[in-house]
Design a protein around this motif. Structure first.
Motif, PDB file in Angstrom:
ATOM      1  N   PHE A 125       0.830  -1.008   0.083  1.00  0.00           N
ATOM      2  CA  PHE A 125       0.041  -0.032   0.087  1.00  0.00           C
ATOM      3  C   PHE A 125       0.813   1.331  -0.071  1.00  0.00           C
ATOM      4  O   PHE A 125       1.237   1.879   1.067  1.00  0.00           O
ATOM      5  N   PRO A 169      -8.622  -4.579   3.304  1.00  0.00           N
ATOM      6  CA  PRO A 169      -8.734  -3.114   3.054  1.00  0.00           C
ATOM      7  C   PRO A 169     -10.109  -2.467   2.650  1.00  0.00           C
ATOM      8  O   PRO A 169     -10.933  -3.187   2.043  1.00  0.00           O
ATOM      9  N   TRP A 201       3.369   7.110   7.439  1.00  0.00           N
ATOM     10  CA  TRP A 201       2.836   6.587   6.445  1.00  0.00           C
ATOM     11  C   TRP A 201       1.824   7.673   5.632  1.00  0.00           C
ATOM     12  O   TRP A 201       1.044   8.392   6.279  1.00  0.00           O
ATOM     13  N   GLN A 224      -1.822   7.785   0.786  1.00  0.00           N
ATOM     14  CA  GLN A 224      -1.724   6.522   0.519  1.00  0.00           C
ATOM     15  C   GLN A 224      -2.742   5.518   1.394  1.00  0.00           C
ATOM     16  O   GLN A 224      -3.173   4.623   0.953  1.00  0.00           O
ATOM     17  N   GLY A 225      -3.000   6.005   2.527  1.00  0.00           N
ATOM     18  CA  GLY A 225      -4.084   5.212   3.538  1.00  0.00           C
ATOM     19  C   GLY A 225      -4.028   5.966   4.947  1.00  0.00           C
ATOM     20  O   GLY A 225      -3.553   6.629   5.261  1.00  0.00           O
ATOM     21  N   VAL A 266      -7.541   2.450   2.016  1.00  0.00           N
ATOM     22  CA  VAL A 266      -6.242   2.548   0.987  1.00  0.00           C
ATOM     23  C   VAL A 266      -6.605   3.573  -0.025  1.00  0.00           C
ATOM     24  O   VAL A 266      -7.798   3.303  -0.550  1.00  0.00           O
TER      25      VAL A 266
END
Length: 229
Positions: free
Chosen positions: A131, A167, A206, A210-211, A225
């Motif tokens: 991810f 997800p 993160w 992206q998520g 995600v």
């Protein structure tokens, strides 16, 4: 546990269906008009929708189109209209089944079971998923972010692995406890909140593009995600 969304404005009917579906071990969420249904569909991913045709606000046909534009979620139409033309209209617009009122609740449960059996593919889980900068290796029980292994407790690791395996799916605290930690877990369900807090801290670098692990207030948690643009 699979989640059934009942969209039905007749509360007595909705209550009866809820009782029978919960007895069949389904999680049940209810909406009583079209606008409420749209809000729920924006925040959850039900396993199946029981959809009444005649609703206040957005009617069942409009909601069926709304669902089909966004997902392949199975839909069973519920209606007092028994004409063949109405049934064909529903099926041609993407409904998976059609039940005419009045009906027997046990029949609805049987139809739900049958539609879910037909629509649920055999699970084939990849050994790893990526991810963006987050890589999850399910076989090795290893999660890396920007190439660096995350340090997590066994319980937090098992929770993150489970969420990453599913997800964009919504899970209640109770579902996460049952699926990840087991029915013999005897702690408070608030432990899920604390675990999510620790996991979020581990994922602080993160990229948000992206998520993220999203909290759905009053509903549960979702490992979201996002596709790159």
């Amino acid at each position: 546990m699979k989640t059934i969304l009942i969209i039905e404005d007749e509360r007595a009917i909705s209550r009866v269906l809820k009782v029978y579906l919960e007895k069949a071990k389904y999680e049940v969420v209810q909406a009583f008009d079209g606008d409420e249904a749209v809000h729920l569909l924006q925040t959850m991913q039900p396993s199946l929708v029981l959809l009444d045709v005649m609703l206040p606000g957005r009617d069942g046909w409009d909601l069926l189109n709304y669902i089909r534009e966004r997902s392949a979620c199975p839909v069973i139409m519920l209606t007092a209209l028994g004409q063949t033309q109405q049934k064909l209209m529903g099926l041609n617009q993407g409904a998976d089944d059609y039940i005419t009122k009045p009906f027997v609740a046990e029949e609805v449960v049987a139809r739900v079971n049958a539609v879910l059996r037909r629509s649920t593919p055999m699970a084939v889980h990849p050994q790893a998923k990526v991810f963006g900068h987050l890589k999850v290796d399910f076989k090795a029980h290893l999660i890396t972010l920007h190439g660096v292994e995350l340090t997590l407790t066994p319980r937090d690791l098992s929770l993150l692995l489970f969420l990453a395996q599913h997800p964009n799916q919504l899970f209640t605290r109770e579902q996460l406890i049952e699926c990840v930690w087991g029915l013999d877990y005897e702690g408070s369900d608030r432990a899920v909140d604390l675990a999510i807090k620790r996991i979020r801290q581990s994922l602080i670098h993160w990229p948000a593009t992206q998520g993220e692990i999203r909290t759905m207030r009053g509903l549960g948690y979702q490992f979201c995600v996002y596709e790159p643009r």
